[in-house]
Design an enzyme around this catalytic site. Structure first.
Site, PDB file in Angstrom:
ATOM      1  N   ASP B 343       0.881  -1.181   0.000  1.00 26.97           N
ATOM      2  CA  ASP B 343       0.000   0.000   0.000  1.00 26.97           C
ATOM      3  C   ASP B 343       0.913   1.224   0.000  1.00 26.97           C
ATOM      4  OD1 ASP B 343      -3.020   0.935   1.235  1.00 26.97           O
ATOM      5  OD2 ASP B 343      -1.291   2.273   1.546  1.00 26.97           O
ATOM      6  N   HIS B 356      -5.280  14.196  -9.647  1.00 31.35           N
ATOM      7  CA  HIS B 356      -5.409  12.774 -10.022  1.00 31.35           C
ATOM      8  C   HIS B 356      -4.449  12.368 -11.126  1.00 31.35           C
ATOM      9  CE1 HIS B 356      -8.764  11.815  -7.434  1.00 31.35           C
ATOM     10  NE2 HIS B 356      -9.313  12.988  -7.765  1.00 31.35           N
ATOM     11  N   ASP B 386      -4.481   2.276  -4.288  1.00 33.64           N
ATOM     12  CA  ASP B 386      -3.024   2.211  -4.167  1.00 33.64           C
ATOM     13  C   ASP B 386      -2.592   0.878  -3.571  1.00 33.64           C
ATOM     14  OD1 ASP B 386      -4.153   2.607  -1.721  1.00 33.64           O
ATOM     15  OD2 ASP B 386      -2.673   4.079  -1.042  1.00 33.64           O
TER      16      ASP B 386
END
Lengths: 412, 478
Positions: B343, B356, B386
């Site tokens: 992550d 973004h 993610d």
């Protein structure tokens, strides 16, 4: 095609109906064509009336046979004679019967009869596979001419002249509707399967031969009430000499007792008939036979078939043994015309000369045996006739005496 | 046994009859055979009719001949004739025609008594007195050959018998002509087809091909290539299997295979194949499905991959994980595999502050990093957002997994340069090893996820290692 045959020596119409029912069981369906032969002992009208009531639409061809009949079951010729029936079930075939009295013109009668037969078969204008013939004795040549006049010479005709027991004119011809004693009855056969036939004599020629120098018509003593003016059945001279004298000389005095006085010689001459060459197969001649039946007061010979001046005749020779075995041989020969096996044959009609039958009478069972051997397990009907009609292999329908005609129907 | 002389005569006659019969049959058979040769070579109905007439005339004498063909159930018209007056006549099917058409030739001694002939004007048939009607069975339409003669009583039973023998030969010739016509028509379709069609002998040699096959595969450099030379080397084994199976039956099979076009490229083709061992050949119809196969492959790829990073997506990852787990279970603990759950730390902040686009660029760059540090047979996936996973198959110990984790961490120390932004990222990594304690693949994900969560909670840890479903050990970065 299915065929069943059976015989009875019971004279009653009920017995004949019972016989019909038996055949029906064998056929498992209604017959399309019935051939019925019986001795003169049977009263025909009640029989055909009963049959017509039972099976009104069937084509029935009938005639009388000398003293009895034969089938694969044996000879049916008892004290009261015998009757036999052959029934054909062939829904895809057509069969039509025609009958016309021979007087006054047998040839014209035959023409009318065959046309009637074609119409009754629902096949007018069509060439049948074969014609089955029964007729009063005395006009056979004219009848064959009449049929050929309509159909042409190539349609095979087979059959026999009606016979009685004592040569006294008690013969009959009949259909499902009518009974005659002087008629021609013909059936136009359009079977859905093949028919095979053979017409043989079984006699051999001797060295005795001559030329007919005179022949003519006669009023036959045996043909009661039948006009024979057109027949040429008197053999008057051979090589310029009275015919009976020449014949007697050829046969080493066989009919000496009749010379000068006349008389019946039918029984004497069965094994010594006269023959004419009917044709050649390869280089081997085959013969059409004539059976001398009487000597006239002026030493002429009367016969059961026509003769003409200019014909060459040969004295023929036969034996009782050959008369017995040849029925089977003719049946085999018929089968070989199509290279068929007996298993392929549904049934047979056999014409056997009454003169021969009377000669071998005590051994008639052996004749049946010879046929059974040739046609194992195959139903057949045999009739004994006063003259036989058939078609030789090289074509041409002939009337002869002391002959055998065999007609076979194949199953498929 | 004494053979009597009359029996001898009968025997001689029988022999002569047989000899004569055999001679007649032989002569007729020779005439018919000769006629059949002529009939079989006919290219059209006129030629066939002419040959039919000639053949029949060699065994039957007649004047005129004509062929009638059914117009409908009840009527027939003239197809060909030697007689001009018959040319435009129309016929109703009556009892005689029906009988002849059912296979039984019918001779008429006098046509004026025949219903079918009665319908015609007298002038049409003024020279006809007798006729022979012969049904022919070779055509799809009812067909009747009629021969006539000017004399009454010309035709008899012997003609009927000859006609019965002639009819099958003529029917066969008619059938041959119709088949030939059908073949010509079929050949037109064969040539018109956009599908490539070819016939090969059982050893694979090209026997016949249509235009499309030539256009697609004919190669001037290679003379008559066998079918096997055209099949892609990787597809030859399954292709041969299909051929072998088809030898056992006459059914056809469809196989998708790559064939080399004359351009040298291999394209995907759907090949319908039928093998006929008795004919010593097989038939192939090849349809080019290259574009659709590529499209299918693209769709399949898209279904299993993340469109942003190109990594496998969650669905594909799950399939792979389940497959690895199943293999592991079957192998009774061998080989081991490891699952890394990753992550990106503070990815949301990057997204919110830099936008973004930058976030997406970062995910792509991070994905590339992950791909870069693993072996070629390791499987990197993006589960979403993610979150990433890496399956390390065939690992010997936890150390192998830790080594990968360390390589990732090391690479993350170098900032990413993305559209003018230098971005330093860190990642939390949870590691789970396959152990016999796990009963479902999902448990391993859960364990790795849990370990990753622990790592994220304790920033001092480089990664967390989960070693079983019931306990969790935190491993320090020593």
């Amino acid at each position: 095609m299915r065929i069943a045959t059976g015989a009875t020596t019971d004279l009653s119409p009920e017995a004949v109906l019972a016989l019909y029912e038996t055949l029906l069981e064998d056929l498992q369906q209604d017959p399309d064509f019935i051939v019925l032969f019986c001795s003169e002992d049977y009263e025909i009208k009640p029989i055909i009336t009963a049959l017509q009531h039972r099976t009104p639409n069937v084509a029935l061809h009938g005639g009388t046979s000398c003293k009895g009949v034969m089938t694969q079951m044996g000879v049916a010729a008892g004290e009261n004679g015998g009757l036999a029936m052959l029934a054909i079930s062939d829904p895809d075939g057509s069969y039509g019967v025609g009958v016309v009295p021979c007087a006054p013109d047998a040839k014209e009668a035959a023409q009318q009869a065959i046309n009637q037969a074609l119409i009754n078969a629902d096949c007018p204008g069509e060439v049948p596979s074969m014609v089955w013939l029964s007729a009063v004795p005395g006009h056979e040549e004219a009848i064959l001419d009449g049929i050929a006049e309509v159909l042409g010479p190539d349609v095979p005709v087979a059959g026999g002249s009606s016979a009685d027991n004592e040569l006294d004119g008690s013969w009959k011809q009949f259909t499902i509707e009518e009974v005659y004693n002087d008629a021609v009855v013909v059936t136009a056969l359009f079977p859905s399967t093949d028919v095979m036939f053979a017409f043989h004599s079984g006699y051999e020629p001797t060295d005795a031969k001559g030329l007919i120098t005179k022949a003519g018509g006669y009023e036959a003593t045996v043909n009661k009430g039948v006009a024979t003016a057109t027949s040429q059945r008197t053999l008057i001279e051979i090589n310029g000499r009275p015919a009976a004298e020449v014949y007697n000389q050829w046969t080493d005095g066989l009919i000496s007792d009749m010379l000068g006085s006349g008389g019946h010689i039918l029984g004497l001459t069965t094994l010594r008939p006269l023959g004419r060459v009917a044709g050649y197969i390869g280089e081997v001649p085959y013969f059409q036979l004539s059976h001398p039946d009487s000597v006239t007061a002026d030493n002429a010979l009367t016969l059961f078939s026509d003769m003409a001046a200019g014909d060459e005749i040969v004295l023929m020779r036969g034996t009782v043994d050959s008369l017995i075995t040849r029925a089977g041989r003719v049946a085999t020969s018929a089968m070989e015309t199509h290279v068929a096996d007996p298993e392929d044959v549904a049934g047979a009609l056999i014409v056997y000369c009454a003169g021969c039958m009377l000669t071998v009478e005590n051994r008639l069972g052996e004749v049946v045996d010879s046929i059974r051997e040739a046609l194992p397990g195959i139903p057949f009907l045999g009739t004994f006739t006063y003259g036989e009609q058939g078609c030789f292999l090289n074509g041409g329908n002939k009337h002869g005496n002391l002959m055998i005609s065999v007609l076979l129907f194949t199953k498929e | 046994m004494v053979i009597q002389s009359e029996q001898l005569l009968e025997t001689v006659l029988d022999l002569e009859r047989s000899r004569q019969r055999e001679r007649d049959i032989r002569l007729e058979a020779e005439a018919l055979l000769e006629g059949l040769r002529g009939m079989s070579g006919a290219q059209d109905k006129e030629e066939l009719f002419s040959a039919l007439v000639q053949a029949l005339r060699s065994v039957i004498d007649f004047d005129q001949a004509f062929i009638l063909q059914a117009k409908n159930a009840t009527a027939m018209t003239v197809l060909a004739t030697t007689c001009a007056s018959i040319q435009d006549s129309h016929w109703k099917i009556g009892p005689v025609f029906s009988k002849a058409l059912s296979g039984k030739p019918v001779a008429s001694f006098d046509i004026t008594q025949i219903p079918e002939w009665k319908q015609l004007p007298a002038a049409t048939v003024s020279t006809v007195r007798s006729a022979l009607h012969i049904g022919l069975s070779g055509s799809s339409k009812k067909t009747l050959l009629v021969v006539t003669h000017q004399d009454l009583k010309h035709f008899g039973p012997r003609h009927v018998k000859k006609a019965r023998r002639f009819s099958p030969l003529a029917s066969q010739a008619l059938l041959t002509l119709e088949l030939r016509r059908a073949l010509i028509e079929r050949d037109r379709f064969y040539q018109l087809s956009l599908d490539a069609m070819a016939i090969f002998s059982l050893d694979g040699a090209l026997v016949q091909q249509n235009q499309s096959w030539s256009t697609t595969f004919d190669d001037e450099q290679v003379q008559a290539p066998t079918i096997f030379a055209l099949v892609h080397p990787e597809d030859r084994a399954p292709f041969q299997d299909v051929i072998d199976q088809l030898h056992q039956s006459e059914e056809s099979q469809v196989i998708k295979t790559r064939l080399r076009k004359n351009s040298g490229d291999y394209h995907w083709f759907s090949c319908s194949i039928a093998v006929y061992p008795d004919q010593m050949m097989y038939y192939i119809v090849a349809r080019n499905i290259h574009d659709s196969v590529l499209f299918e492959q693209k769709l399949a790829y898209q279904a299993g991959h993340d469109s942003l990073t190109g990594l496998k997506n969650r669905a594909e990852f799950m399939e792979y994980l389940k497959s690895s787990f199943s293999l592991y279970r079957k192998g009774r603990g061998e080989p081991c595999f490891a699952l890394l759950f990753l992550d990106l730390n503070k990815f949301k902040q990057i997204n919110d502050t830099l936008g973004h686009d930058i976030g997406d660029e970062l995910l792509k760059a991070f994905a590339a990093t992950l791909q870069d540090v693993v072996r070629s047979n390791d499987v990197v996936s993006r589960l979403g957002g993610d979150e990433f996973t890496i399956i390390l198959p065939k690992v010997n110990s936890i150390e192998d997994a830790k080594a990968v984790g360390n390589r990732i961490r090391t690479r993350c120390q170098t900032p990413y340069e993305l559209k003018g932004h230098s971005i330093q990222v860190s990642t939390s990594i949870g590691i789970a090893m396959s152990t016999p304690d796990f009963t479902h693949a999902e448990e391993i994900i859960h364990a790795a996820d849990l370990a990753m969560y622990n790592a994220k909670q304790d920033k001092s840890l480089p990664f967390s290692i989960h070693q079983g479903p019931l306990h969790c050990n935190l491993v320090s970065n020593s």
